[in-house]
Design an enzyme around this catalytic site. Structure first.
Site, mmCIF file in Angstrom:
data_model
loop_
_atom_site.group_PDB
_atom_site.id
_atom_site.type_symbol
_atom_site.label_atom_id
_atom_site.label_comp_id
_atom_site.label_asym_id
_atom_site.label_seq_id
_atom_site.Cartn_x
_atom_site.Cartn_y
_atom_site.Cartn_z
ATOM 1 N N SER A 1 3.451 5.461 0.912
ATOM 2 C CA SER A 1 2.925 6.504 0.038
ATOM 3 C C SER A 1 3.898 6.687 -1.110
ATOM 4 C CB SER A 1 2.806 7.817 0.812
ATOM 5 O OG SER A 1 2.614 8.891 -0.093
ATOM 6 N N SER A 2 3.355 6.940 -2.303
ATOM 7 C CA SER A 2 4.230 7.216 -3.447
ATOM 8 C C SER A 2 5.106 8.416 -3.141
ATOM 9 C CB SER A 2 3.397 7.487 -4.698
ATOM 10 O OG SER A 2 2.444 6.465 -4.876
ATOM 11 N N HIS B 1 -1.218 -0.310 -2.876
ATOM 12 C CA HIS B 1 -2.032 -0.444 -4.084
ATOM 13 C C HIS B 1 -2.223 -1.917 -4.444
ATOM 14 C CE1 HIS B 1 0.144 3.532 -4.817
ATOM 15 N NE2 HIS B 1 -1.110 3.911 -4.849
ATOM 16 N N MET C 1 -2.823 6.691 -8.696
ATOM 17 C CA MET C 1 -2.013 7.644 -9.471
ATOM 18 C C MET C 1 -0.673 7.009 -9.829
ATOM 19 S SD MET C 1 -3.005 11.442 -8.268
ATOM 20 C CE MET C 1 -1.900 11.579 -6.872
ATOM 21 N N GLY D 1 -8.307 3.578 -0.382
ATOM 22 C CA GLY D 1 -7.519 3.292 0.809
ATOM 23 C C GLY D 1 -7.904 4.151 2.001
HETATM 24 P P1 AMP Z 1 -2.524 7.234 -4.793
HETATM 25 O O1 AMP Z 1 -1.990 6.468 -5.943
HETATM 26 O O2 AMP Z 1 -1.503 7.548 -3.732
HETATM 27 O O3 AMP Z 1 -3.357 8.411 -5.190
HETATM 28 O O4 AMP Z 1 -3.504 6.265 -4.030
HETATM 29 C C1 AMP Z 1 -4.465 5.502 -4.721
HETATM 30 C C2 AMP Z 1 -5.281 4.779 -3.692
HETATM 31 O O5 AMP Z 1 -4.425 4.028 -2.868
HETATM 32 C C3 AMP Z 1 -6.050 5.725 -2.777
HETATM 33 O O6 AMP Z 1 -7.311 5.135 -2.512
HETATM 34 C C4 AMP Z 1 -5.194 5.761 -1.551
HETATM 35 O O7 AMP Z 1 -5.956 5.999 -0.395
HETATM 36 C C5 AMP Z 1 -4.640 4.380 -1.521
HETATM 37 N N1 AMP Z 1 -3.408 4.263 -0.754
HETATM 38 C C6 AMP Z 1 -2.248 4.907 -0.964
HETATM 39 N N2 AMP Z 1 -1.336 4.528 -0.042
HETATM 40 C C7 AMP Z 1 -1.931 3.637 0.777
HETATM 41 C C8 AMP Z 1 -1.525 2.873 1.920
HETATM 42 N N3 AMP Z 1 -0.308 2.962 2.428
HETATM 43 N N4 AMP Z 1 -2.425 2.067 2.486
HETATM 44 C C9 AMP Z 1 -3.666 1.964 1.999
HETATM 45 N N5 AMP Z 1 -4.102 2.641 0.937
HETATM 46 C C10 AMP Z 1 -3.249 3.458 0.330
#
Ligand code: AMP
Length: 279
Positions: free
Chosen positions: A185-186, A37, A30, A147
């Site tokens: 985390s974002s 990422h 996202m 992730g």
């Molecule tokens: P997001 O952009 O936060 O929706 O995450 C996109 C992908 O990145 C998803 O598969 C999340 O599980 C993964 N992700 C986000 N933060 C982390 C992190 N700190 N470690 C590993 N994977 C992550």
């Protein structure tokens, strides 16, 4: 690096790569990219000769009271980061490109998605499955990287892939943490300095529970109580803390190391963080 904004363009690119003998990995995100990422782009490269990253804040996985409108964006930076990591394509669609106004089809996993985050966010996984199924059809990847941070999400996606026969290998990549242990985390950008400091109690509690298991503790209720005490003392109130089977996500009474995980979600000042640890 190609930047695509239409589904047709990404699909044509993927088909052309495969015609030329390449394999294609998809990294769905996202945006507001961080080291977690970026580590996926490197992981994707270990499996496939071409890597596409999607950046799409998916409206259908947010309930009306959630943070869709506030979700952080930095598209220009994200594109530069993908390029620096050697991604081959970025897919950056507008919501109207992904969802026709009269879209009326959903993909719903009905078992693994119901507890934990699904209990707090009833429409969340339906939105996730629908957008991921669409991204799979558009990007036609051989491999997709998700992730471990979103532990339940990967389990739900794996189930969807199995049940709907997507010919795609799902990789679960490890959690990437800040140096002090907080899972990246974002949404960490929302944390006040105090909440950021107190948020360390989540990973601290999970690591302590893992250490207790390594020292012989097997009782799930004892581990869950330890974690609740640690996070609550720092003002982070658990939505759930559960020792679960790492495949079925069923709650466990007794830990079987090698096949278990602890999942947690905590709230403080209207913010919600998730984290987990494999045992
Ligand atoms: P997001 O952009 O936060 O929706 O995450 C996109 C992908 O990145 C998803 O598969 C999340 O599980 C993964 N992700 C986000 N933060 C982390 C992190 N700190 N470690 C590993 N994977 C992550």
């Amino acid at each position: 690096m190609n930047v695509f904004t239409t589904a047709a363009a990404l699909h044509a690119w993927s088909v052309a790569q495969k015609r030329d003998g390449h394999t294609v990995a998809l990294v769905p995100t996202m945006g507001y990219l961080h080291e977690g990422h970026l580590s996926f782009i490197r992981e994707a490269r270990r499996h496939c000769s071409k890597v596409a990253v999607s950046i799409f804040v998916n409206p259908t996985q947010f309930a009306p009271n959630e943070d869709y409108d506030a979700y952080p964006h930095k598209e220009e930076d994200d594109i530069a980061l993908c390029e620096a990591e050697g991604a081959d394509a970025v897919f950056l669609p507008q919501p109207a490109e992904m969802y026709p106004e009269d879209a009326s089809t959903w993909v719903e996993e009905t078992v693994l998605s119901k507890g934990y985050c699904g209990a707090q966010r009833p429409i969340h996984f339906r939105g996730v499955c629908t957008v991921v199924a669409k991204l799979f059809n558009i990007a036609a990847p051989d491999v997709a990287v998700f992730g471990q941070k979103d532990f339940q999400q990967v389990a739900v996606i794996r189930r969807m892939v199995r049940d709907l026969n997507f010919p795609i290998q799902i990789i679960r990549a490890p959690i990437i943490r800040d140096e002090d242990g907080l899972a990246k985390s974002s949404r960490n950008t929302y944390l006040s300095p105090d909440a950021r400091k107190a948020a360390l109690s989540l990973s601290k509690a999970l690591f302590a529970a893992k250490a207790a298991v390594e020292a012989g503790e097997r009782d799930a209720a004892t581990l869950e109580a330890m974690i609740r005490t640690t996070t609550t003392a720092e003002g982070w109130i658990p939505d759930y803390v559960n020792v679960v089977d790492s495949e079925t996500l069923m709650p466990l009474k007794t830990v079987h190391p090698g096949n278990a995980a602890i999942l947690l979600a905590c709230r403080r000042e209207g913010l919600r963080l998730i984290d987990n640890v494999l045992l």
